[in-house]
Design a protein around this motif. Structure first.
Motif, PDB file in Angstrom:
ATOM      1  N   ARG A 182       0.837  -1.199   0.000  1.00  0.00           N
ATOM      2  CA  ARG A 182       0.000   0.000   0.000  1.00  0.00           C
ATOM      3  C   ARG A 182       0.876   1.256   0.000  1.00  0.00           C
ATOM      4  NH1 ARG A 182      -5.138  -0.340   1.829  1.00  0.00           N
ATOM      5  NH2 ARG A 182      -5.026  -2.297   0.666  1.00  0.00           N
ATOM      6  N   ALA A 183       0.504   2.279  -0.764  1.00  0.00           N
ATOM      7  CA  ALA A 183       1.267   3.525  -0.837  1.00  0.00           C
ATOM      8  C   ALA A 183       0.993   4.396   0.381  1.00  0.00           C
ATOM      9  CB  ALA A 183       0.913   4.282  -2.108  1.00  0.00           C
ATOM     10  N   ARG A 184       2.052   4.981   0.913  1.00  0.00           N
ATOM     11  CA  ARG A 184       1.947   5.934   2.019  1.00  0.00           C
ATOM     12  C   ARG A 184       2.750   7.169   1.618  1.00  0.00           C
ATOM     13  NH1 ARG A 184       3.164   3.957   8.084  1.00  0.00           N
ATOM     14  NH2 ARG A 184       1.331   2.694   7.554  1.00  0.00           N
ATOM     15  N   LEU A 185       2.065   8.237   1.262  1.00  0.00           N
ATOM     16  CA  LEU A 185       2.728   9.447   0.786  1.00  0.00           C
ATOM     17  C   LEU A 185       3.189  10.304   1.961  1.00  0.00           C
ATOM     18  CD1 LEU A 185       1.451   8.411  -1.809  1.00  0.00           C
ATOM     19  CD2 LEU A 185       0.818  10.773  -2.375  1.00  0.00           C
ATOM     20  N   THR A 186       4.438  10.789   1.884  1.00  0.00           N
ATOM     21  CA  THR A 186       4.985  11.595   2.965  1.00  0.00           C
ATOM     22  C   THR A 186       6.125  12.452   2.441  1.00  0.00           C
ATOM     23  OG1 THR A 186       6.156  11.532   5.085  1.00  0.00           O
ATOM     24  CG2 THR A 186       6.483   9.655   3.624  1.00  0.00           C
ATOM     25  N   GLY A 187       6.238  13.630   2.975  1.00  0.00           N
ATOM     26  CA  GLY A 187       7.369  14.484   2.664  1.00  0.00           C
ATOM     27  C   GLY A 187       8.607  14.158   3.467  1.00  0.00           C
ATOM     28  N   ASP A 188       8.550  13.083   4.257  1.00  0.00           N
ATOM     29  CA  ASP A 188       9.661  12.732   5.140  1.00  0.00           C
ATOM     30  C   ASP A 188      10.716  11.863   4.467  1.00  0.00           C
ATOM     31  OD1 ASP A 188       8.573  14.147   7.223  1.00  0.00           O
ATOM     32  OD2 ASP A 188       7.589  12.413   8.139  1.00  0.00           O
ATOM     33  N   ILE A 189      10.612  11.693   3.150  1.00  0.00           N
ATOM     34  CA  ILE A 189      11.596  10.888   2.432  1.00  0.00           C
ATOM     35  C   ILE A 189      12.032  11.638   1.180  1.00  0.00           C
ATOM     36  CG2 ILE A 189       9.894   9.613   1.044  1.00  0.00           C
ATOM     37  CD1 ILE A 189      11.677   7.091   1.544  1.00  0.00           C
ATOM     38  N   ARG A 190      13.231  11.381   0.721  1.00  0.00           N
ATOM     39  CA  ARG A 190      13.719  11.986  -0.507  1.00  0.00           C
ATOM     40  C   ARG A 190      12.820  11.602  -1.684  1.00  0.00           C
ATOM     41  NH1 ARG A 190      19.565  13.047  -0.841  1.00  0.00           N
ATOM     42  NH2 ARG A 190      19.221  12.605  -3.046  1.00  0.00           N
ATOM     43  N   ASP A 191      12.775  12.450  -2.696  1.00  0.00           N
ATOM     44  CA  ASP A 191      11.875  12.159  -3.825  1.00  0.00           C
ATOM     45  C   ASP A 191      12.486  11.195  -4.841  1.00  0.00           C
ATOM     46  OD1 ASP A 191      13.711  13.732  -5.151  1.00  0.00           O
ATOM     47  OD2 ASP A 191      12.290  15.308  -5.720  1.00  0.00           O
ATOM     48  N   ASP A 192      13.711  10.723  -4.569  1.00  0.00           N
ATOM     49  CA  ASP A 192      14.308   9.711  -5.436  1.00  0.00           C
ATOM     50  C   ASP A 192      14.412   8.354  -4.746  1.00  0.00           C
ATOM     51  OD1 ASP A 192      16.256  10.305  -3.560  1.00  0.00           O
ATOM     52  OD2 ASP A 192      17.702  11.117  -4.995  1.00  0.00           O
ATOM     53  N   THR A 193      13.786   8.229  -3.579  1.00  0.00           N
ATOM     54  CA  THR A 193      13.952   7.051  -2.724  1.00  0.00           C
ATOM     55  C   THR A 193      12.608   6.615  -2.171  1.00  0.00           C
ATOM     56  OG1 THR A 193      16.167   7.815  -2.085  1.00  0.00           O
ATOM     57  CG2 THR A 193      15.123   6.189  -0.645  1.00  0.00           C
ATOM     58  N   VAL A 194      12.403   5.319  -2.029  1.00  0.00           N
ATOM     59  CA  VAL A 194      11.225   4.789  -1.348  1.00  0.00           C
ATOM     60  C   VAL A 194      11.686   3.862  -0.224  1.00  0.00           C
ATOM     61  CG1 VAL A 194       9.732   4.986  -3.362  1.00  0.00           C
ATOM     62  CG2 VAL A 194      10.970   2.839  -2.949  1.00  0.00           C
ATOM     63  N   PHE A 195      10.807   3.682   0.751  1.00  0.00           N
ATOM     64  CA  PHE A 195      11.108   2.863   1.930  1.00  0.00           C
ATOM     65  C   PHE A 195      10.020   1.820   2.108  1.00  0.00           C
ATOM     66  CE2 PHE A 195       9.926   2.153   6.395  1.00  0.00           C
ATOM     67  CZ  PHE A 195      11.083   1.584   6.904  1.00  0.00           C
ATOM     68  N   VAL A 196      10.438   0.558   2.353  1.00  0.00           N
ATOM     69  CA  VAL A 196       9.500  -0.527   2.656  1.00  0.00           C
ATOM     70  C   VAL A 196      10.005  -1.258   3.904  1.00  0.00           C
ATOM     71  CG1 VAL A 196       8.397  -2.648   1.843  1.00  0.00           C
ATOM     72  CG2 VAL A 196       8.910  -0.813   0.217  1.00  0.00           C
ATOM     73  N   PRO A 197       9.182  -1.419   4.934  1.00  0.00           N
ATOM     74  CA  PRO A 197       9.608  -2.220   6.090  1.00  0.00           C
ATOM     75  C   PRO A 197       9.624  -3.699   5.733  1.00  0.00           C
ATOM     76  CG  PRO A 197       7.349  -1.487   6.374  1.00  0.00           C
ATOM     77  CD  PRO A 197       7.839  -0.848   5.116  1.00  0.00           C
ATOM     78  N   PHE A 198      10.474  -4.476   6.458  1.00  0.00           N
ATOM     79  CA  PHE A 198      10.748  -5.860   6.020  1.00  0.00           C
ATOM     80  C   PHE A 198      10.140  -6.926   6.920  1.00  0.00           C
ATOM     81  CE2 PHE A 198      14.680  -4.415   8.328  1.00  0.00           C
ATOM     82  CZ  PHE A 198      14.493  -5.156   9.480  1.00  0.00           C
ATOM     83  N   HIS A 199       9.121  -6.610   7.695  1.00  0.00           N
ATOM     84  CA  HIS A 199       8.606  -7.549   8.700  1.00  0.00           C
ATOM     85  C   HIS A 199       7.583  -8.555   8.162  1.00  0.00           C
ATOM     86  CE1 HIS A 199      10.371  -4.724  11.537  1.00  0.00           C
ATOM     87  NE2 HIS A 199       9.617  -3.767  11.052  1.00  0.00           N
ATOM     88  N   TRP A 200       7.158  -8.422   6.921  1.00  0.00           N
ATOM     89  CA  TRP A 200       6.041  -9.222   6.429  1.00  0.00           C
ATOM     90  C   TRP A 200       6.479 -10.228   5.370  1.00  0.00           C
ATOM     91  CZ3 TRP A 200       5.505  -4.216   8.036  1.00  0.00           C
ATOM     92  CH2 TRP A 200       4.505  -3.975   8.998  1.00  0.00           C
ATOM     93  N   ALA A 201       5.717 -11.292   5.295  1.00  0.00           N
ATOM     94  CA  ALA A 201       5.946 -12.333   4.297  1.00  0.00           C
ATOM     95  C   ALA A 201       4.965 -12.141   3.137  1.00  0.00           C
ATOM     96  CB  ALA A 201       5.758 -13.711   4.935  1.00  0.00           C
ATOM     97  N   GLY A 202       4.948 -13.098   2.222  1.00  0.00           N
ATOM     98  CA  GLY A 202       3.982 -13.077   1.134  1.00  0.00           C
ATOM     99  C   GLY A 202       4.297 -12.031   0.095  1.00  0.00           C
ATOM    100  N   GLU A 203       3.270 -11.536  -0.575  1.00  0.00           N
ATOM    101  CA  GLU A 203       3.455 -10.621  -1.699  1.00  0.00           C
ATOM    102  C   GLU A 203       3.992  -9.260  -1.277  1.00  0.00           C
ATOM    103  OE1 GLU A 203      -0.112 -12.428  -4.541  1.00  0.00           O
ATOM    104  OE2 GLU A 203      -0.070 -10.300  -4.034  1.00  0.00           O
TER     105      GLU A 203
END
Length: 697
Positions: free
Chosen positions: A638-659
């Motif tokens: 799911r997308a979470r839009l925030t100004g707290d990250i650079r506009d050339d970078t995305v962040f995904v947490p790694f705690h989940w399995a599956g897709e």
């Protein structure tokens, strides 16, 4: 009801808590007598007792008669007999390295020690490593070559509160270990400055006095640029450099090429922020430079940490009370877990397995000829990647890890596990890895067993049994002992943690991580003992570098290093940087925390954090499902839009399995020294997707 003092099962802060039995899970209360948390707990700690009663807790061994059959309950004798018989047959057919062992950074010192011993003389295999290789191995390697020792913090954690400045590189303790922030708050209340290096404006960065936001994969250039400025502005401690270090001139020459304008172009950090950071660090009496996984989990992670160590040495910080370089250890026993034999190249006491003297000492404790000890084996990812291949192990015994979720290029790792002749998993829940096993062995949890843990300070602590384990469950020590007996392994295989610790003391004696003077009684009386502690009348070593560094000449060593970009840079096909990390309510692979209702409610699903400008360019709406693709696979979140990250970078947490598993995307490119995979940066593309798949767990 009697309250039992113990420690949290999660991170390396090892917060003190008491457990009081009652109806349902025991009641949790924080302890005031443990300096690390000083009466505080995070949400994970407060709900830790809920782990003991999760609905799918394993209470009987499971086995499948063939790979395409389901797991079914069996007796302990059936499970252990099968493991021993198949391991023996594979060793006879293919040699001792046909059977591998994979451990975990959450195992107690006693279990980590016994597991390494079992691999070396029970199975005779060189093929053992552990998931701590994915934690702080780059910091460990850099510390060893600079200081001659690898220990997380340079002193008690309370020293941070007395610091005048802390530079925190790639760490987010406000979410990963919230009670840690009390010490940084103490520092700031005294007028000290917190400088955070992170491409995201994390919860920790929000409270910082200065936030540096480099492009992922450019931390080394940043560190060299800071040192360049320190030299140019006359802020280095020349007297300290002359009396306590070696190799500075080579580093001085190396950083000549990192003038502020060039560093700004490489990193994206404005020159005024670089200058402010250096002045804050050099402006007080005491300062700390700390690294976390964000700076370390790279294919040049060791050199990156070395660059920050160079900066610390140039400012005269290591070996001064209340100052120094340190690493924020992640897993609960990430420090102790690697000191006593789980790593492919180490024996107990942090001894090198290829050192003849180390081999002779440990072999004497184990009662075997040094010649029978195997040499170094494969590192963690290399071991996982070799499973089931013609020259790789045919069987794997896995304790306390979930690599189907936690390893890079996770889909390929799952394929390698499926290619084994035998996969054995010891766990207390049916993790994603356990579900693929041929045999699953139900183990005790943290509150159901005793032992010791070594926290991020290098302080050895007692874990105390507070509740009885369910019927049908055994400890890892009991499992190892039973298998050792069936395989006619030489030596003693006690199931009593206290007896195993006594043997560990002897095996570690004289080594870099010397526990010889640490006893259960001392730990209880003193609230923990810092290693090295070579004798029972030794006070322990909370600050190991005050008089000299444990190098041949007693001096710390500068190491010249040069910036190089990430192993996989962005291009037209994959134009965005991906970085990964943790969120407050989850932990590691999520096998534990995803089963705790309150934590699952607080953080129910993975997401991708992206800047609104990037989202607009890609036609992605806030809350929409997004498919991320790398050269290794795809994930839908799911997308979470925030100004707290650079506009050339995305962040995904790694705690989940599956897709939604972030590690379907990550790059297994390895650091040449530490063999750390490059979890923290790879190239991806994003596109709107259909509904995200449900997490099967």
């Amino acid at each position: 009801m009697t309250a039992t003092p113990t420690h949290c099962p999660y991170c390396a802060l090892q917060c003190g808590m008491t457990l009081t039995p009652g109806d349902g899970p025991p009641a949790v209360a924080p302890r005031e007598d443990v300096p690390a948390n000083r009466g505080g707990l995070c949400q994970k700690g407060w709900t830790a007792a809920d782990l003991l009663t999760v609905p799918d807790r394993l209470t009987a061994p499971l086995m499948r008669p063939r790979r395409d059959a389901p797991l079914e309950p069996c007796t302990w004798d059936e499970a252990l007999d099968r493991i021993a018989a198949e391991a023996a047959a594979l060793r006879a057919a293919h040699g001792p390295d046909a059977v591998a062992v994979f451990g975990g950074g959450g195992l107690t010192n006693e279990k980590a020690y016994q597991l390494g011993k079992f691999a070396r003389i029970g199975l005779g295999t060189s093929q053992i490593d552990y998931n701590g290789r994915f934690c702080m191995s780059s910091a460990a390697a850099a510390s060893l070559r600079a200081f001659g020792m690898d220990r997380g913090l340079p002193g008690p954690i309370t020293d941070l509160g007395r610091s005048d400045a802390v530079l925190l590189v790639g760490g987010n303790p406000a979410e990963t270990m919230p009670p840690f922030m009390r010490h940084l708050s103490d520092m700031r209340d005294r007028g000290g400055a917190l400088i955070v290096v992170d491409p995201r404006r994390t919860a920790t960065a929000r409270v910082a006095d200065l936030h540096l936001r480099p492009l992922p994969g450019t931390d080394l250039a940043l560190a060299n640029g800071l040192l360049h400025l320190a030299i140019a502005e006359g802020l280095v401690d020349e007297a300290y450099i002359a009396s306590r270090t070696s190799g500075f001139e080579a580093v001085r020459m190396a950083v000549n090429g990192y003038w502020p304008g060039r560093v700004e172009r490489i990193t994206g950090v404005p020159e005024p922020h670089l200058r402010e950071a250096v002045r804050l660090l050099a402006g007080g009496e005491r300062a700390h430079i700390l690294t976390g996984r964000g700076g370390e989990q790279h294919a040049n992670g060791v050199d990156t940490v070395s660059a920050f160590v160079n900066l610390a040495l140039a400012l005269g910080l290591p070996g001064r009370e209340g100052s120094g370089y340190g690493c924020i250890t992640g897993q609960g026993n990430g420090q102790g877990g690697r000191e006593h034999g789980q790593k492919a190249d180490q024996l107990p006491g942090y001894r090198r397995i290829d050192d003849p003297g180390a081999r002779a000492h440990v072999a004497a404790v184990w009662g075997v000829d040094p010649a029978v000890l195997p040499g170094p084996g494969r590192s963690a990812y290399e071991l996982l990647d070799a499973l089931g291949t013609p020259d790789g192990p045919k069987a794997l015994l896995l304790f306390g890890s979930n690599p189907v979720v936690s390893a890079p290029r996770a889909a390929a790792v799952a394929d390698r596990l499926d290619a084994l002749d035998l996969l054995v998993v010891a766990d207390f829940v049916p993790s994603e890895t356990a579900r693929r096993a041929d045999v699953v062995l139900p183990t005790t949890q943290w509150a159901e067993e005793s032992g010791t843990m070594t926290n991020l300070e290098g302080r050895v602590l007692r874990r105390r049994r507070a509740v009885a384990a369910p019927d049908g469950v055994r400890t890892d020590l009991e499992i190892i002992s039973a298998l050792a007996g069936r395989l006619a392994a030489p030596g003693k295989w006690s199931t009593d943690p206290a007896e195993v610790f006594e043997e560990l003391r002897a095996a570690s004696a004289g080594g870099p991580a010397d526990y010889a003077g640490i006893t259960y009684g001392r730990i209880e009386r003193e609230g923990g003992v810092f290693w090295p502690c070579p004798s029972e009348d030794h006070p322990g070593t909370p600050r190991p570098y005050l008089d000299r560094f444990p190098t041949p000449d007693g001096r710390a060593r500068f190491v010249p290093v040069e910036h190089r970009g990430p192993a996989e840079d962005v291009d037209a096909a994959y134009p965005v940087y991906l970085t990964t990390g943790r969120v407050l309510a989850q932990y590691q692979s999520g096998a534990q925390t995803r089963r705790v209702a309150a934590l699952a409610e607080a953080a129910p699903a993975p997401f991708v954090e992206l800047h609104p400008d990037l989202a607009e360019r890609l036609g992605i709406a806030d809350g929409a499902d997004v498919r991320l693709s790398s050269r290794r696979g795809s994930a839908t979140v799911r997308a979470r839009l925030t100004g707290d990250i650079r506009d050339d970078t995305v962040f995904v947490p790694f705690h989940w399995a599956g897709e939604g598993s972030a590690n379907l995307l990550t790059n297994p490119a390895l650091d040449p020294v530490s063999r750390m995979p490059e979890f923290k940066v790879c190239a991806v593309r994003l596109e709107p997707a259909g509904p995200a798949g449900e997490d099967a767990s």
